[in-house]
Design a protein around this motif. Structure first.
Motif, PDB file in Angstrom:
ATOM      1  N   ALA A   8      38.224  25.974  37.756  1.00 52.20           N
ATOM      2  CA  ALA A   8      39.303  26.741  37.125  1.00 52.20           C
ATOM      3  C   ALA A   8      40.023  27.562  38.182  1.00 52.20           C
ATOM      4  O   ALA A   8      39.458  27.904  39.221  1.00 52.20           O
ATOM      5  N   HIS A   9      41.278  27.891  37.899  1.00 55.16           N
ATOM      6  CA  HIS A   9      42.053  28.741  38.815  1.00 55.16           C
ATOM      7  C   HIS A   9      41.535  30.180  38.794  1.00 55.16           C
ATOM      8  O   HIS A   9      41.637  30.894  39.788  1.00 55.16           O
ATOM      9  N   GLU A  10      40.999  30.582  37.650  1.00 54.71           N
ATOM     10  CA  GLU A  10      40.476  31.955  37.511  1.00 54.71           C
ATOM     11  C   GLU A  10      38.987  31.938  37.830  1.00 54.71           C
ATOM     12  O   GLU A  10      38.213  31.252  37.167  1.00 54.71           O
ATOM     13  N   SER A  11      38.591  32.710  38.838  1.00 51.80           N
ATOM     14  CA  SER A  11      37.189  32.767  39.254  1.00 51.80           C
ATOM     15  C   SER A  11      36.506  33.988  38.654  1.00 51.80           C
ATOM     16  O   SER A  11      37.098  35.078  38.616  1.00 51.80           O
ATOM     17  N   PRO A  12      35.268  33.852  38.195  1.00 55.63           N
ATOM     18  CA  PRO A  12      34.553  35.023  37.684  1.00 55.63           C
ATOM     19  C   PRO A  12      34.219  36.035  38.769  1.00 55.63           C
ATOM     20  O   PRO A  12      33.907  37.182  38.470  1.00 55.63           O
ATOM     21  N   THR A  13      34.300  35.639  40.019  1.00 55.85           N
ATOM     22  CA  THR A  13      33.958  36.559  41.114  1.00 55.85           C
ATOM     23  C   THR A  13      35.165  36.996  41.943  1.00 55.85           C
ATOM     24  O   THR A  13      35.198  38.120  42.444  1.00 55.85           O
ATOM     25  N   THR A  14      36.174  36.123  42.091  1.00 53.43           N
ATOM     26  CA  THR A  14      37.314  36.483  42.945  1.00 53.43           C
ATOM     27  C   THR A  14      38.626  36.594  42.178  1.00 53.43           C
ATOM     28  O   THR A  14      39.664  36.900  42.771  1.00 53.43           O
TER      29      THR A  14
END
Length: 217
Positions: A8-14
């Motif tokens: 995914a383009h949205e990272s849970p960490t960055t």
């Protein structure tokens, strides 16, 4: 993505692409991202070019630079390649003085391109712009209405020396090259103007500028 088993383009960490670019201290005017998982590079690029959105990113005219990351090991198949393409148009930090000088050049060029006589920079309008640019905050409509009213009241006290047809415009920009030249500046055969620039901190700490432009006929 490979190590944390997500795609995914949205990272849970960055976070988002913008979050990652901001964290890296990369100043940008536009940014796009493509992701792909495929058995090899050729199939990865073929699938991206068949997808309208990904193809648009690759061929977009608003970006000028690319970075590519490839690792072995996909989410769907550990034998696949994971590919990331990041496209951007870099920006540059400007001091208020540098940005103002660039804007004066942009204004002059815009009128020359229209075949109009050069606009005259007015010491009065420049002084008014410099006095009021600090009151613009984020240069939203409410800020401009408040500052515009204060300038109009000050101009009204000048009586016969008051500039005519005064128009005030404010913009919040990542850099001077993104200035939108007001239509009023290009619709009159003769014009005078004043401009002031202030440096501000934009979203995520990105350096930005606020521009106050005053135009009179």
């Amino acid at each position: 993505m490979r190590d944390h088993r997500f795609f995914a383009h949205e990272s849970p960490t960055t976070g988002s692409l913008e979050d990652r670019l901001n964290a890296a201290g990369y100043l940008f005017l536009a940014a796009r991202e493509n992701l792909s998982e495929a058995p090899d590079v050729e199939k990865s690029q073929e699938s991206l070019m068949r997808s309208p959105g990904h193809r648009e990113n690759i061929l977009s005219r608003d970006v000028t630079h690319v970075g590519i990351g490839i690792v072995k090991g996909g989410v769907e198949d550990p034998e696949n390649l994971m590919v990331t393409q990041v496209f951007a148009r870099p920006g540059k930090a400007e001091s208020a003085r540098e940005a103002r000088a660039a804007i004066v050049r942009l204004l002059g060029r815009a009128r020359r391109d229209r075949g109009l006589v050069p606009a005259r920079e007015s010491s009065l309008l420049t002084r008014l712009a410099e006095d009021h640019v600090a009151g613009l905050g984020d240069a939203d409509a409410d800020d401009l209405a408040r500052v515009g009213k204060a300038i109009a009241e000050e101009v009204a006290r000048l009586a016969q020396d008051a500039p005519r047809g005064l128009v005030a415009g404010a913009q919040r920009l990542p850099q001077s090259s993104e200035l939108e030249i007001p239509a009023q500046f290009l619709e009159t055969r003769s014009a005078s103007y004043g401009v002031a620039v202030r440096e501000i901190e934009g979203p995520n700490g990105r350096p930005m500028i606020v521009v106050l432009l005053l135009i009179a006929h």
